[in-house]
Design a protein around this motif. Sequence first.
Motif, PDB file in Angstrom:
ATOM      1  N   ASP A  96      44.708  47.819  44.848  1.00 48.91           N
ATOM      2  CA  ASP A  96      44.299  47.738  43.448  1.00 48.91           C
ATOM      3  C   ASP A  96      43.595  46.427  43.134  1.00 48.91           C
ATOM      4  N   LEU A  97      43.033  46.371  41.950  1.00 51.02           N
ATOM      5  CA  LEU A  97      42.228  45.230  41.548  1.00 51.02           C
ATOM      6  C   LEU A  97      43.026  43.931  41.540  1.00 51.02           C
ATOM      7  N   GLU A  98      44.253  43.972  41.053  1.00 55.27           N
ATOM      8  CA  GLU A  98      45.046  42.738  41.017  1.00 55.27           C
ATOM      9  C   GLU A  98      45.252  42.182  42.417  1.00 55.27           C
ATOM     10  N   GLN A  99      45.509  43.048  43.369  1.00 53.23           N
ATOM     11  CA  GLN A  99      45.693  42.577  44.742  1.00 53.23           C
ATOM     12  C   GLN A  99      44.376  42.086  45.327  1.00 53.23           C
ATOM     13  N   ALA A 100      43.300  42.758  44.988  1.00 48.24           N
ATOM     14  CA  ALA A 100      41.987  42.303  45.458  1.00 48.24           C
ATOM     15  C   ALA A 100      41.676  40.925  44.876  1.00 48.24           C
ATOM     16  N   LEU A 101      41.980  40.721  43.596  1.00 46.22           N
ATOM     17  CA  LEU A 101      41.777  39.405  42.977  1.00 46.22           C
ATOM     18  C   LEU A 101      42.640  38.353  43.655  1.00 46.22           C
ATOM     19  N   LEU A 140      41.173  36.554  46.578  1.00 45.83           N
ATOM     20  CA  LEU A 140      40.078  35.596  46.387  1.00 45.83           C
ATOM     21  C   LEU A 140      40.614  34.173  46.362  1.00 45.83           C
ATOM     22  N   PRO A 141      39.824  33.209  46.814  1.00 48.57           N
ATOM     23  CA  PRO A 141      40.234  31.807  46.641  1.00 48.57           C
ATOM     24  C   PRO A 141      40.359  31.503  45.145  1.00 48.57           C
ATOM     25  N   MET A 142      41.273  30.639  44.778  1.00 45.89           N
ATOM     26  CA  MET A 142      41.543  30.347  43.373  1.00 45.89           C
ATOM     27  C   MET A 142      40.287  29.956  42.594  1.00 45.89           C
ATOM     28  N   ARG A 165      29.885  35.605  45.031  1.00 48.60           N
ATOM     29  CA  ARG A 165      30.842  35.736  46.141  1.00 48.60           C
ATOM     30  C   ARG A 165      32.036  36.587  45.729  1.00 48.60           C
ATOM     31  N   GLY A 166      32.492  36.402  44.503  1.00 48.53           N
ATOM     32  CA  GLY A 166      33.635  37.181  44.016  1.00 48.53           C
ATOM     33  C   GLY A 166      33.314  38.657  43.928  1.00 48.53           C
TER      34      GLY A 166
END
Length: 164
Positions: free
Chosen positions: A103-108, A111-113, A149-150
């Motif tokens: 899901d999107l939350e896990q994909a986020l 990402l690097p902070m 990049r994100g």
Amino acid sequence: MGTADGDGLREFYSAQQPRLVGVVSLLTGSRAEAEDIVQEAFVRLVPRWGKVSRYDAPEAWVRLVAVRLAANRHRDRSRLTGLFHRLPREQAAPDPAEAYGGDLEQALAGLPMPTRQVVVLYYVCDLSVAQVADTLGIAEGTVKSRLARGREALGAALRSDDHA
């Protein structure tokens, strides 16, 4: 703080806290941690409310404090994780990246902070590139490159989960 100031702060908190928790949850990957961070941001607001309440966008001040607190926690956790990686494998905690879902939350969370901050502020908080740059104290070009990049990383992560 007078009664009127206290009432204004309570109304501001009631109006802003739920949305800010949602935003910070996307940064941290944890609703509980987001609630702690947002609470800390509002605690820091209380002695400054008289001044901050007169700002054009007092919610931007609280959001900035919360984003910085989330980044600080992430940095501290990264240092701790680095120490754990030095332990022999049988003593180390499992790597959270191994449990990646779709899901999107896990994909986020993958990402690097710095990239995650830009993506969340731009897409979730609906800030312009200039506002994101101002909030984070970085150049607009940096915002644009982190957004690119994100988007690329999120697209790849979400596409790979669709085919998994």
